[in-house]
Scaffold this motif. Structure first.
Motif, PDB file in Angstrom:
ATOM      1  N   ASP A 116       0.832  -1.209   0.000  1.00  0.00           N
ATOM      2  CA  ASP A 116       0.000   0.000   0.000  1.00  0.00           C
ATOM      3  C   ASP A 116       0.864   1.255   0.000  1.00  0.00           C
ATOM      4  OD1 ASP A 116      -2.319  -1.449  -0.037  1.00  0.00           O
ATOM      5  OD2 ASP A 116      -2.849  -1.071   2.057  1.00  0.00           O
ATOM      6  N   THR A 117       1.996   1.206   0.678  1.00  0.00           N
ATOM      7  CA  THR A 117       2.888   2.359   0.734  1.00  0.00           C
ATOM      8  C   THR A 117       3.593   2.574  -0.598  1.00  0.00           C
ATOM      9  OG1 THR A 117       3.225   1.986   3.095  1.00  0.00           O
ATOM     10  CG2 THR A 117       4.809   3.421   1.988  1.00  0.00           C
ATOM     11  N   VAL A 118       4.133   1.502  -1.180  1.00  0.00           N
ATOM     12  CA  VAL A 118       4.859   1.644  -2.438  1.00  0.00           C
ATOM     13  C   VAL A 118       3.930   2.031  -3.586  1.00  0.00           C
ATOM     14  CG1 VAL A 118       4.823  -0.746  -3.312  1.00  0.00           C
ATOM     15  CG2 VAL A 118       6.804   0.677  -3.719  1.00  0.00           C
ATOM     16  N   SER A 119       2.673   1.613  -3.523  1.00  0.00           N
ATOM     17  CA  SER A 119       1.722   1.937  -4.595  1.00  0.00           C
ATOM     18  C   SER A 119       1.078   3.302  -4.411  1.00  0.00           C
ATOM     19  CB  SER A 119       0.636   0.870  -4.669  1.00  0.00           C
ATOM     20  OG  SER A 119      -0.207   0.942  -3.529  1.00  0.00           O
ATOM     21  N   ALA A 139       7.019   6.740   5.535  1.00  0.00           N
ATOM     22  CA  ALA A 139       6.975   6.872   4.078  1.00  0.00           C
ATOM     23  C   ALA A 139       7.695   5.710   3.395  1.00  0.00           C
ATOM     24  CB  ALA A 139       7.609   8.193   3.662  1.00  0.00           C
ATOM     25  N   ASP A 140       8.635   5.070   4.089  1.00  0.00           N
ATOM     26  CA  ASP A 140       9.365   3.938   3.535  1.00  0.00           C
ATOM     27  C   ASP A 140       8.527   2.668   3.658  1.00  0.00           C
ATOM     28  OD1 ASP A 140      11.834   2.490   2.658  1.00  0.00           O
ATOM     29  OD2 ASP A 140      11.586   1.613   4.659  1.00  0.00           O
ATOM     30  N   PRO A 141       8.292   1.949   2.553  1.00  0.00           N
ATOM     31  CA  PRO A 141       7.448   0.750   2.614  1.00  0.00           C
ATOM     32  C   PRO A 141       7.929  -0.301   3.610  1.00  0.00           C
ATOM     33  CG  PRO A 141       7.814   1.396   0.343  1.00  0.00           C
ATOM     34  CD  PRO A 141       8.713   2.255   1.185  1.00  0.00           C
ATOM     35  N   CYS A 142       9.238  -0.521   3.689  1.00  0.00           N
ATOM     36  CA  CYS A 142       9.745  -1.531   4.623  1.00  0.00           C
ATOM     37  C   CYS A 142       9.641  -1.067   6.074  1.00  0.00           C
ATOM     38  CB  CYS A 142      11.160  -1.938   4.253  1.00  0.00           C
ATOM     39  SG  CYS A 142      11.223  -2.865   2.692  1.00  0.00           S
ATOM     40  N   ALA A 143       9.771   0.229   6.306  1.00  0.00           N
ATOM     41  CA  ALA A 143       9.578   0.756   7.663  1.00  0.00           C
ATOM     42  C   ALA A 143       8.122   0.593   8.082  1.00  0.00           C
ATOM     43  CB  ALA A 143       9.988   2.226   7.728  1.00  0.00           C
ATOM     44  N   CYS A 195      12.578  -7.632   3.908  1.00  0.00           N
ATOM     45  CA  CYS A 195      11.609  -6.883   3.110  1.00  0.00           C
ATOM     46  C   CYS A 195      12.268  -6.539   1.784  1.00  0.00           C
ATOM     47  CB  CYS A 195      11.193  -5.607   3.847  1.00  0.00           C
ATOM     48  SG  CYS A 195      10.052  -4.547   2.926  1.00  0.00           S
ATOM     49  N   THR A 196      11.654  -6.964   0.692  1.00  0.00           N
ATOM     50  CA  THR A 196      12.156  -6.623  -0.632  1.00  0.00           C
ATOM     51  C   THR A 196      11.026  -6.046  -1.466  1.00  0.00           C
ATOM     52  OG1 THR A 196      11.765  -8.848  -1.492  1.00  0.00           O
ATOM     53  CG2 THR A 196      13.957  -8.396  -0.627  1.00  0.00           C
ATOM     54  N   LEU A 197      11.389  -5.122  -2.335  1.00  0.00           N
ATOM     55  CA  LEU A 197      10.427  -4.486  -3.219  1.00  0.00           C
ATOM     56  C   LEU A 197      10.876  -4.690  -4.652  1.00  0.00           C
ATOM     57  CD1 LEU A 197      10.173  -1.153  -1.235  1.00  0.00           C
ATOM     58  CD2 LEU A 197       8.576  -3.072  -1.150  1.00  0.00           C
ATOM     59  N   ASP A 198       9.943  -5.080  -5.506  1.00  0.00           N
ATOM     60  CA  ASP A 198      10.202  -5.235  -6.931  1.00  0.00           C
ATOM     61  C   ASP A 198       9.066  -4.520  -7.654  1.00  0.00           C
ATOM     62  OD1 ASP A 198      11.026  -5.968  -9.443  1.00  0.00           O
ATOM     63  OD2 ASP A 198      10.423  -8.067  -9.247  1.00  0.00           O
ATOM     64  N   GLU A 199       9.312  -3.279  -7.999  1.00  0.00           N
ATOM     65  CA  GLU A 199       8.300  -2.388  -8.564  1.00  0.00           C
ATOM     66  C   GLU A 199       7.126  -2.294  -7.589  1.00  0.00           C
ATOM     67  OE1 GLU A 199       7.479  -3.139 -12.677  1.00  0.00           O
ATOM     68  OE2 GLU A 199       9.595  -3.362 -13.134  1.00  0.00           O
ATOM     69  N   LEU A 200       5.958  -2.824  -7.934  1.00  0.00           N
ATOM     70  CA  LEU A 200       4.785  -2.715  -7.053  1.00  0.00           C
ATOM     71  C   LEU A 200       4.549  -3.973  -6.229  1.00  0.00           C
ATOM     72  CD1 LEU A 200       2.235  -0.873  -9.368  1.00  0.00           C
ATOM     73  CD2 LEU A 200       3.625   0.088  -7.524  1.00  0.00           C
ATOM     74  N   VAL A 201       5.533  -4.845  -6.138  1.00  0.00           N
ATOM     75  CA  VAL A 201       5.394  -6.092  -5.383  1.00  0.00           C
ATOM     76  C   VAL A 201       6.268  -6.030  -4.138  1.00  0.00           C
ATOM     77  CG1 VAL A 201       5.724  -8.591  -5.426  1.00  0.00           C
ATOM     78  CG2 VAL A 201       4.890  -7.412  -7.459  1.00  0.00           C
TER      79      VAL A 201
END
Length: 81
Positions: free
Chosen positions: A15-18, A29-33, A49-55
């Motif tokens: 939800d944060t990254v999107s 503001a940081d998705p992993c935080a 915690c890993t982010l790959d574009e919107l995943v």
């Protein structure tokens, strides 16, 4: 409990990254935080915690006696067939 916590943390990160959970809502503001914050609220600890574009893919640990239970979850758009 570990699986539920991982699911919630992954959804929070996604939800944060999107942009569905904007930084102005009082959360990190940081998705992993944000994932770490949600995991802690459910009694677990963010392990990865890993982010790959919107995943967002997260794993959490939960104390289980003298051991640690680990659960992993992914959140994001559906995978195209």
């Amino acid at each position: 409990r570990a699986a539920d916590s991982a699911d919630a943390a992954a959804l929070a990160a996604d939800d944060t990254v999107s942009g569905l959970a904007p930084a102005g809502d009082g959360g990190p503001a940081d998705p992993c935080a944000r994932a770490a914050q949600v995991a802690a609220a459910s009694g677990s600890r963010l392990h990865a915690c890993t982010l790959d574009e919107l995943v967002a893919t997260v794993s959490v640990t939960v104390p289980f006696g003298s051991l640690q239970a680990i659960a992993r979850a992914r959140a994001g758009p559906p995978v195209e067939p």
